[in-house]
Write an enzyme that holds these catalytic residues in place. Structure first.
Site, mmCIF file in Angstrom:
data_model
loop_
_atom_site.group_PDB
_atom_site.id
_atom_site.type_symbol
_atom_site.label_atom_id
_atom_site.label_comp_id
_atom_site.label_asym_id
_atom_site.label_seq_id
_atom_site.Cartn_x
_atom_site.Cartn_y
_atom_site.Cartn_z
ATOM 1 C CG HIS A 1 27.034 -33.571 32.161
ATOM 2 N ND1 HIS A 1 27.326 -34.486 31.135
ATOM 3 C CD2 HIS A 1 26.886 -32.464 31.728
ATOM 4 C CE1 HIS A 1 27.400 -33.909 29.796
ATOM 5 N NE2 HIS A 1 27.448 -32.697 30.300
ATOM 6 C CG ASP B 1 23.574 -30.106 26.304
ATOM 7 O OD1 ASP B 1 23.960 -29.705 27.378
ATOM 8 O OD2 ASP B 1 24.488 -30.579 25.391
ATOM 9 C CG HIS C 1 26.246 -29.276 31.204
ATOM 10 N ND1 HIS C 1 27.383 -29.391 30.442
ATOM 11 C CD2 HIS C 1 26.565 -28.503 32.330
ATOM 12 C CE1 HIS C 1 28.638 -28.908 31.221
ATOM 13 N NE2 HIS C 1 27.906 -28.427 32.480
#
Length: 101
Positions: A60, A64, A62
Site C-alpha cells: 500500500h 513507510d 503509506h
C-alpha cells in the site's frame, strides 16, 4: 523457499529496526515485498543485491512501505540489471514510479 524479514519497524525512527520490507527467495527467484527505510542496507546484509530482485510488491502507499523504492531502482541500474522489474501494487504506484524515473 526462504523468507527474510528485512525490516519490521513502524513509521517512527527506531535505531534497532528498519522499515517494512521482506525478501522471498524461491530458488533463483527473488521477490521483495515493500521497500521501507533501510531496505537496501538490510538486503545487502541478507546476502542479496537489488539486481537479484526482479519482482517487487508494494502492499500500500503509506510512505513507510516504499520510501527506499527510488534507491532500489537506482541500485538495480548501477548493478547493471537490464531485466525488467515487475512491480505490483495499488492504484497510483505506476504514476509514482514514473515521477521517480
Amino acid at each position: 523457499m526462504q523468507l527474510t524479514l528485512l525490516g519490521t519497524g513502524l513509521p517512527f525512527i527506531n535505531p534497532h529496526r528498519c522499515g517494512p520490507s521482506y525478501l522471498v527467495r524461491a530458488g533463483e527467484v527473488y521477490i521483495m515485498i515493500d521497500c521501507g527505510s533501510g531496505a537496501m542496507r538490510r538486503l545487502h546484509e541478507a546476502g542479496a543485491r537489488p539486481s537479484d530482485v526482479n519482482y517487487m510488491f508494494v502492499t500500500h502507499l503509506h510512505m513507510d512501505h516504499y520510501i527506499d523504492l527510488g534507491h532500489f531502482i537506482m541500485m538495480r541500474w548501477i548493478y547493471r540489471n537490464d531485466e525488467p522489474l515487475h512491480l505490483y501494487g495499488p492504484q497510483g504506484l505506476q504514476k509514482m514510479v514514473d515521477q521517480l524515473l
